[in-house]
Design an enzyme around this catalytic site. Structure first.
Site, PDB file in Angstrom:
ATOM      1  N   ASP A 172       6.162  -9.348  -1.993  1.00 36.21           N
ATOM      2  CA  ASP A 172       5.619  -9.585  -0.645  1.00 36.21           C
ATOM      3  C   ASP A 172       6.555 -10.469   0.179  1.00 36.21           C
ATOM      4  O   ASP A 172       7.221 -11.353  -0.359  1.00 36.21           O
ATOM      5  CB  ASP A 172       4.246 -10.250  -0.775  1.00 36.21           C
ATOM      6  CG  ASP A 172       3.444 -10.152   0.515  1.00 36.21           C
ATOM      7  OD1 ASP A 172       3.844  -9.388   1.406  1.00 36.21           O
ATOM      8  OD2 ASP A 172       2.417 -10.854   0.620  1.00 36.21           O
ATOM      9  N   HIS A 192      12.861  -4.728   4.178  1.00 40.03           N
ATOM     10  CA  HIS A 192      12.658  -3.838   3.031  1.00 40.03           C
ATOM     11  C   HIS A 192      13.993  -3.529   2.342  1.00 40.03           C
ATOM     12  O   HIS A 192      14.064  -3.442   1.119  1.00 40.03           O
ATOM     13  CB  HIS A 192      11.970  -2.546   3.479  1.00 40.03           C
ATOM     14  CG  HIS A 192      10.600  -2.770   4.032  1.00 40.03           C
ATOM     15  ND1 HIS A 192       9.688  -3.611   3.431  1.00 40.03           N
ATOM     16  CD2 HIS A 192       9.965  -2.275   5.137  1.00 40.03           C
ATOM     17  CE1 HIS A 192       8.554  -3.623   4.132  1.00 40.03           C
ATOM     18  NE2 HIS A 192       8.707  -2.823   5.167  1.00 40.03           N
ATOM     19  N   LEU A 228      14.641  -0.953 -20.949  1.00 39.81           N
ATOM     20  CA  LEU A 228      13.679  -1.470 -19.957  1.00 39.81           C
ATOM     21  C   LEU A 228      13.024  -0.278 -19.294  1.00 39.81           C
ATOM     22  O   LEU A 228      13.686   0.705 -18.971  1.00 39.81           O
ATOM     23  CB  LEU A 228      14.420  -2.293 -18.885  1.00 39.81           C
ATOM     24  CG  LEU A 228      13.589  -2.685 -17.653  1.00 39.81           C
ATOM     25  CD1 LEU A 228      12.537  -3.737 -18.018  1.00 39.81           C
ATOM     26  CD2 LEU A 228      14.486  -3.226 -16.533  1.00 39.81           C
TER      27      LEU A 228
HETATM   28  C1  FPP Z   1       5.607  -6.037   1.296  1.00 39.78           C
HETATM   29  O1  FPP Z   1       6.184  -6.832   2.276  1.00 39.78           O
HETATM   30  C2  FPP Z   1       6.586  -5.079   0.822  1.00 39.78           C
HETATM   31  C3  FPP Z   1       6.478  -3.726   0.971  1.00 39.78           C
HETATM   32  C4  FPP Z   1       5.316  -3.078   1.594  1.00 39.78           C
HETATM   33  C5  FPP Z   1       7.557  -2.819   0.526  1.00 39.78           C
HETATM   34  C6  FPP Z   1       8.277  -3.248  -0.724  1.00 39.78           C
HETATM   35  C7  FPP Z   1       9.444  -2.376  -0.943  1.00 39.78           C
HETATM   36  C8  FPP Z   1      10.649  -2.813  -1.397  1.00 39.78           C
HETATM   37  C9  FPP Z   1      10.921  -4.191  -1.802  1.00 39.78           C
HETATM   38  C10 FPP Z   1      11.737  -1.838  -1.598  1.00 39.78           C
HETATM   39  C11 FPP Z   1      11.688  -1.401  -3.009  1.00 39.78           C
HETATM   40  C12 FPP Z   1      12.562  -0.277  -3.263  1.00 39.78           C
HETATM   41  C13 FPP Z   1      12.357   0.613  -4.244  1.00 39.78           C
HETATM   42  C14 FPP Z   1      13.354   1.648  -4.505  1.00 39.78           C
HETATM   43  C15 FPP Z   1      11.152   0.632  -5.079  1.00 39.78           C
HETATM   44  P1  FPP Z   1       5.575  -6.886   3.736  1.00 39.78           P
HETATM   45  O2  FPP Z   1       6.319  -5.912   4.584  1.00 39.78           O
HETATM   46  O3  FPP Z   1       4.098  -6.685   3.665  1.00 39.78           O
HETATM   47  O4  FPP Z   1       5.935  -8.353   4.152  1.00 39.78           O
HETATM   48  P2  FPP Z   1       5.128  -9.279   5.182  1.00 39.78           P
HETATM   49  O5  FPP Z   1       3.817  -9.603   4.545  1.00 39.78           O
HETATM   50  O6  FPP Z   1       6.014 -10.469   5.340  1.00 39.78           O
HETATM   51  O7  FPP Z   1       4.995  -8.487   6.463  1.00 39.78           O
END
Ligand code: FPP
Length: 313
Positions: free
Chosen positions: A91, A108, A202
């Site tokens: 997050d 992201h 893994l």
């Molecule tokens: C939450 O942060 C995160 C997500 C909804 C997306 C997570 C995805 C990645 C880390 C990329 C992973 C890549 C692969 C290939 C699996 P948010 O956008 O809700 O953050 P915020 O709460 O600060 O708005």
């Protein structure tokens, strides 16, 4: 440390999708796949493109042919106990981007780099399963541009990492409701799962279009169908039977020992609800793109200080 860098990709360059598999229409909604497409390995062996400052932070693939994947085991930690299965709610990408006046997509992208580092650390230190919450069933309500970016990012990242996963003994599995995913992403997932299914160093489980409630519902449906079809008696239903139908049936260790959530939020947000029954919880204030080795060592150190009783004394 990461001396050999992959070429910096350019955003929105199209990926040539793998050919459509013949059985695409019969693919069931669970992504913890059992049927696969068959496009050739060489088709993935090309450099993909993503333009982003975030990528340049590390700019590397999970494994690097010069350095290999190995990272020394941290002095701060004991060899035992180590969690076999670590789950992560990644997050804070949006806030990370906002703080830099960037679009959420940049957060992201940076988050994907943090994930690569996490995979590298888990593989190096003997953690057997890493499950990450990449996209919740509740995330479909986000702006289309962000959803499209994430779908494309998942596809590009899997594609760019697959050779490393094969080389480094990492198995990838994807869980969640595939019914809304782009077909090119589904084909990529099937291909990656098939190519890495024998790996055992893994297991990386990526939860996409997943939620804990969704998982319990689809498990109930499977059990009910078995009863209806006469395969199972009502009296035979127990926790073990339900567990066999949860999407985490793709792994030997379905229940996380440790759950990490970044960004300071103190919730499990509909992640692995059943599987978290006895999981140790760890909340870190760092935004996911900033969660690195130091923070992970802290989390593992905290885990090592816990006394797990599983209801006993
Ligand atoms: C939450 O942060 C995160 C997500 C909804 C997306 C997570 C995805 C990645 C880390 C990329 C992973 C890549 C692969 C290939 C699996 P948010 O956008 O809700 O953050 P915020 O709460 O600060 O708005």
């Amino acid at each position: 440390m990461f001396s050999l860098r992959l070429p910096i990709p350019i955003e929105n360059t199209l990926i040539t999708p793998p050919p459509k598999s013949n059985n695409n229409n019969t693919y069931n909604s669970s992504l913890c796949a059992h049927s696969y497409s068959s496009y050739s390995h060489s088709q993935t062996n090309r450099f993909l493109t993503v333009r982003n400052v975030a990528l340049q932070k590390n700019g590397n693939s999970v494994g690097d042919s010069k350095d290999t994947m190995m990272q020394p085991f941290p002095e701060e930690l004991n060899a035992e106990p180590l969690p076999r299965h670590v789950a992560v709610i990644m997050d804070g990408n949006g806030r990370w981007a906002k703080m830099r006046n960037l679009m959420p997509s940049a957060g992201h992208q940076a988050g994907a780099e943090a994930l690569k580092e996490m995979v590298r650390l888990c593989a190096s230190w003997g953690i057997k399963v890493l499950t990450v919450f990449a996209f919740s069933t509740d995330n479909w309500v986000r702006p289309k541009v962000e959803v499209d970016f994430l779908m494309s990012l998942f596809e590009k990242t899997i594609n760019s990492e697959i050779d490393v996963f094969i080389r480094e003994g990492i198995r990838i599995s994807v869980i969640g409701d595939a019914s809304k995913l782009p077909s090119s992403l589904i084909r990529m997932i099937k291909y990656a799962e098939e190519r890495t299914k024998e790996n055992s160093r893994l297991q990386l489980i990526v939860a996409v279009s997943y939620s804990g409630k969704y998982d319990v519902v689809q498990a109930c449906r499977s059990v009910a169908k078995k009863v209806k079809d006469g395969i199972l008696d009502l009296e035979e239903i127990n926790e073990g039977i339900i567990e066999q139908e949860l999407e985490t049936n793709c792994t030997e260790f379905p229940n996380p020992d440790l759950l990490i959530r970044t960004s300071g939020e103190l919730r499990v947000s509909n992640f692995l609800l059943w599987q978290l029954a006895y999981t140790e919880l760890y909340f870190d204030g760092a935004l996911w793109p900033d969660f690195g080795k130091e923070e992970f060592v802290e989390a593992l150190s905290s885990f090592q200080q816990r006394k797990r009783r599983f209801g006993g004394r």
